[in-house]
Design a protein around this motif. Structure first.
Motif, PDB file in Angstrom:
ATOM      1  N   LEU A  14       0.809  -1.215   0.000  1.00 17.72           N
ATOM      2  CA  LEU A  14       0.000   0.000   0.000  1.00 17.72           C
ATOM      3  C   LEU A  14       0.842   1.264   0.000  1.00 17.72           C
ATOM      4  N   LEU A  15       2.155   1.114   0.165  1.00 18.40           N
ATOM      5  CA  LEU A  15       3.056   2.265   0.044  1.00 18.40           C
ATOM      6  C   LEU A  15       3.188   2.734  -1.396  1.00 18.40           C
ATOM      7  N   ASP A  16       2.939   1.827  -2.336  1.00 17.39           N
ATOM      8  CA  ASP A  16       3.163   2.123  -3.746  1.00 17.39           C
ATOM      9  C   ASP A  16       1.981   2.886  -4.339  1.00 17.39           C
ATOM     10  N   ALA A  17       2.254   3.620  -5.426  1.00 18.22           N
ATOM     11  CA  ALA A  17       1.164   4.225  -6.195  1.00 18.22           C
ATOM     12  C   ALA A  17       0.520   3.122  -7.026  1.00 18.22           C
ATOM     13  N   PRO A  18      -0.785   2.894  -6.894  1.00 19.78           N
ATOM     14  CA  PRO A  18      -1.408   1.781  -7.608  1.00 19.78           C
ATOM     15  C   PRO A  18      -1.468   2.020  -9.111  1.00 19.78           C
ATOM     16  N   LEU A  19      -1.293   0.938  -9.855  1.00 20.83           N
ATOM     17  CA  LEU A  19      -1.522   0.969 -11.294  1.00 20.83           C
ATOM     18  C   LEU A  19      -2.998   1.241 -11.569  1.00 20.83           C
ATOM     19  N   PHE A  20      -3.856   0.689 -10.709  1.00 21.91           N
ATOM     20  CA  PHE A  20      -5.305   0.863 -10.817  1.00 21.91           C
ATOM     21  C   PHE A  20      -5.888   0.857  -9.419  1.00 21.91           C
ATOM     22  N   VAL A  21      -6.880   1.704  -9.179  1.00 26.17           N
ATOM     23  CA  VAL A  21      -7.640   1.652  -7.936  1.00 26.17           C
ATOM     24  C   VAL A  21      -9.099   1.959  -8.255  1.00 26.17           C
ATOM     25  N   ASP A  22      -9.989   1.129  -7.746  1.00 33.22           N
ATOM     26  CA  ASP A  22     -11.423   1.322  -7.945  1.00 33.22           C
ATOM     27  C   ASP A  22     -11.921   2.259  -6.848  1.00 33.22           C
ATOM     28  N   GLU A  23     -11.936   3.547  -7.145  1.00 31.83           N
ATOM     29  CA  GLU A  23     -12.259   4.551  -6.133  1.00 31.83           C
ATOM     30  C   GLU A  23     -13.668   4.367  -5.576  1.00 31.83           C
ATOM     31  N   ALA A  24     -14.622   4.035  -6.434  1.00 34.63           N
ATOM     32  CA  ALA A  24     -16.004   3.888  -5.976  1.00 34.63           C
ATOM     33  C   ALA A  24     -16.148   2.692  -5.037  1.00 34.63           C
ATOM     34  N   PHE A 272      -4.333  -2.232 -18.591  1.00 32.85           N
ATOM     35  CA  PHE A 272      -4.705  -3.624 -18.361  1.00 32.85           C
ATOM     36  C   PHE A 272      -4.150  -4.544 -19.441  1.00 32.85           C
ATOM     37  N   ALA A 273      -4.157  -4.095 -20.703  1.00 34.26           N
ATOM     38  CA  ALA A 273      -3.679  -4.951 -21.790  1.00 34.26           C
ATOM     39  C   ALA A 273      -2.192  -5.253 -21.640  1.00 34.26           C
ATOM     40  N   TYR A 274      -1.393  -4.216 -21.453  1.00 37.44           N
ATOM     41  CA  TYR A 274       0.049  -4.445 -21.323  1.00 37.44           C
ATOM     42  C   TYR A 274       0.468  -4.638 -19.869  1.00 37.44           C
ATOM     43  N   ASN A 275       0.179  -3.655 -19.008  1.00 32.95           N
ATOM     44  CA  ASN A 275       0.742  -3.674 -17.656  1.00 32.95           C
ATOM     45  C   ASN A 275       0.234  -4.837 -16.809  1.00 32.95           C
ATOM     46  N   LEU A 276      -1.057  -5.111 -16.864  1.00 31.70           N
ATOM     47  CA  LEU A 276      -1.585  -6.209 -16.050  1.00 31.70           C
ATOM     48  C   LEU A 276      -1.329  -7.561 -16.708  1.00 31.70           C
ATOM     49  N   VAL A 277      -1.748  -7.709 -17.974  1.00 30.42           N
ATOM     50  CA  VAL A 277      -1.731  -9.031 -18.602  1.00 30.42           C
ATOM     51  C   VAL A 277      -0.338  -9.431 -19.077  1.00 30.42           C
ATOM     52  N   ARG A 278       0.287  -8.595 -19.900  1.00 30.71           N
ATOM     53  CA  ARG A 278       1.574  -9.009 -20.482  1.00 30.71           C
ATOM     54  C   ARG A 278       2.730  -8.816 -19.501  1.00 30.71           C
ATOM     55  N   ARG A 279       2.858  -7.613 -18.957  1.00 25.82           N
ATOM     56  CA  ARG A 279       3.949  -7.388 -18.010  1.00 25.82           C
ATOM     57  C   ARG A 279       3.740  -8.202 -16.733  1.00 25.82           C
ATOM     58  N   GLY A 280       2.479  -8.303 -16.292  1.00 24.47           N
ATOM     59  CA  GLY A 280       2.185  -9.103 -15.110  1.00 24.47           C
ATOM     60  C   GLY A 280       2.559 -10.555 -15.297  1.00 24.47           C
ATOM     61  N   ASN A 281       2.353 -11.083 -16.509  1.00 28.18           N
ATOM     62  CA  ASN A 281       2.747 -12.460 -16.792  1.00 28.18           C
ATOM     63  C   ASN A 281       4.259 -12.624 -16.761  1.00 28.18           C
ATOM     64  N   HIS A 282       4.981 -11.609 -17.209  1.00 34.64           N
ATOM     65  CA  HIS A 282       6.441 -11.701 -17.253  1.00 34.64           C
ATOM     66  C   HIS A 282       7.091 -11.466 -15.890  1.00 34.64           C
ATOM     67  N   HIS A 283       6.531 -10.558 -15.102  1.00 34.16           N
ATOM     68  CA  HIS A 283       7.192 -10.141 -13.864  1.00 34.16           C
ATOM     69  C   HIS A 283       6.376 -10.389 -12.602  1.00 34.16           C
ATOM     70  N   GLY A 284       5.118 -10.763 -12.742  1.00 36.17           N
ATOM     71  CA  GLY A 284       4.234 -10.884 -11.590  1.00 36.17           C
ATOM     72  C   GLY A 284       3.505  -9.577 -11.337  1.00 36.17           C
ATOM     73  N   ILE A 285       2.464  -9.642 -10.515  1.00 37.06           N
ATOM     74  CA  ILE A 285       1.646  -8.467 -10.220  1.00 37.06           C
ATOM     75  C   ILE A 285       1.049  -8.660  -8.830  1.00 37.06           C
ATOM     76  N   ARG A 286       0.603  -7.570  -8.211  1.00 37.22           N
ATOM     77  CA  ARG A 286       0.028  -7.632  -6.864  1.00 37.22           C
ATOM     78  C   ARG A 286      -1.397  -7.102  -6.896  1.00 37.22           C
ATOM     79  N   LEU A 287      -2.322  -7.879  -6.332  1.00 40.92           N
ATOM     80  CA  LEU A 287      -3.728  -7.511  -6.329  1.00 40.92           C
ATOM     81  C   LEU A 287      -4.238  -7.404  -4.898  1.00 40.92           C
ATOM     82  N   VAL A 288      -5.039  -6.385  -4.643  1.00 41.02           N
ATOM     83  CA  VAL A 288      -5.748  -6.255  -3.371  1.00 41.02           C
ATOM     84  C   VAL A 288      -7.227  -6.159  -3.709  1.00 41.02           C
TER      85      VAL A 288
END
Length: 305
Positions: A14-24, A272-288
């Motif tokens: 949670l220290l990081d700036a999120p790639l995506f946040v669902d504000e609502a 989502f197309a690149y950062n979540l799916v492609r880069r996430g597949n190559h390097h991993g990703i963190r979801l809350v």
């Protein structure tokens, strides 16, 4: 770093700036769980318990302490009430009440949601890994079946999901802000299976669990992050995305977690197309996110690795 290092490391996402946040969704969960009396200034958030500190850091109580996680520091500098002997006699003591600084963002609210869960619902915080292992903040180990059963009870489980590099994140469907649904999984299958006779078909509602597992395993086995990325990019040419859903393998038995993200037209397709799916597949990703029945995650925030 001593104490519960896994919990410390995941909370520090949670220290990081999120790639995506669902504000609502964060705002609705904040209202449901934190239940503030005032909107921003001079609002008493709650109490930080000694049990929370002990689970996180495993240290003996001193006359005063700082919670130590820098995303809570400042707003949540804590002073213990009484001596170690007093604490031992009462088991749990409350720290000083907390006053919110005049900052109101989805990121700050997500921090306060995490704090409220830590103090009031520690068994509802879960740390999930894509290898199928999971546990809650109290240390209880959870199997996938346990997660599915426990997800039904309120409050919603707050899940920190560590997606390992190499994990397929398969696009299933999306809806554009201006209207129109795109069945991405159909295009995905058509791209990766040229022989119609060999294309996997989704089992009927009455099918056994093993049939569904076999279907998800087939889609994951042929996963191409480039193909998945290009399908989302193609859908985005018709307008910004309102929501998008994915399936992600979890464990080794063919189970798949459903991921639901509401973009509301506020994010670029490439997030989502690149950062979540492609880069996430190559390097991993963190979801809350919050868990619901059926191994289903409503995504609150996505963080890069």
């Amino acid at each position: 770093m001593s104490g519960d290092t896994e919990a410390q490391q995941r909370l520090l996402w949670l220290l990081d700036a999120p790639l995506f946040v669902d504000e609502a969704l964060v705002a609705r969960l904040f209202d449901a769980v934190v239940r503030p009396d005032y909107e921003v200034q001079s609002r008493q958030v709650g109490h930080a318990s000694e049990d929370t500190r002990r689970r996180l850091f495993g240290a003996e109580l001193t006359g005063g302490y700082d919670l130590g996680l820098s995303f809570l520091t400042g707003k949540l500098k804590l002073e213990a009430k009484g001596t170690a002997e007093h604490e031992n006699a009462h088991k749990v003591t409350d720290s000083s009440s907390l006053t919110e600084v005049p900052v109101d963002t989805a990121g700050r609210r997500l921090e306060e949601i995490a704090l409220t869960y830590l103090n009031n619902h520690p068994e509802r915080i879960v740390f999930v890994n894509t290898d199928g292992t999971a546990r809650d903040f109290t240390g209880r180990t959870l199997a996938i079946a346990d997660l599915e059963k426990a997800a039904v009870a309120p409050p919603r489980m707050l899940a920190f999901v560590n997606v390992a590099a190499g994990t397929p994140i398969i696009p299933m469907a999306c809806e554009l802000e201006k209207g129109g649904t795109r069945l991405l999984f159909e295009r995905y299958i058509n791209e990766l299976w040229k022989d119609d006779a060999q294309k996997p078909t989704y089992p009927t509602d009455r099918a056994e669990l093993e049939a569904r597992r076999a279907y998800w395993a087939a889609l994951a086995e042929r996963f191409s992050s480039r193909t998945a990325m290009e399908l989302i990019e193609a859908a985005g040419t018709d307008g910004r995305l309102g929501w998008i859903d994915f399936r992600m393998p979890i464990g080794s038995q063919g189970d798949a977690m459903h991921l639901h993200a509401v973009l509301g037209g506020r994010y670029y397709t490439g997030d989502f197309a690149y950062n979540l799916v492609r880069r996430g597949n190559h390097h991993g990703i963190r979801l809350v996110g919050t868990m619901k029945a059926g191994m289903d995650l409503n995504i609150l925030a996505v963080f890069d690795r």
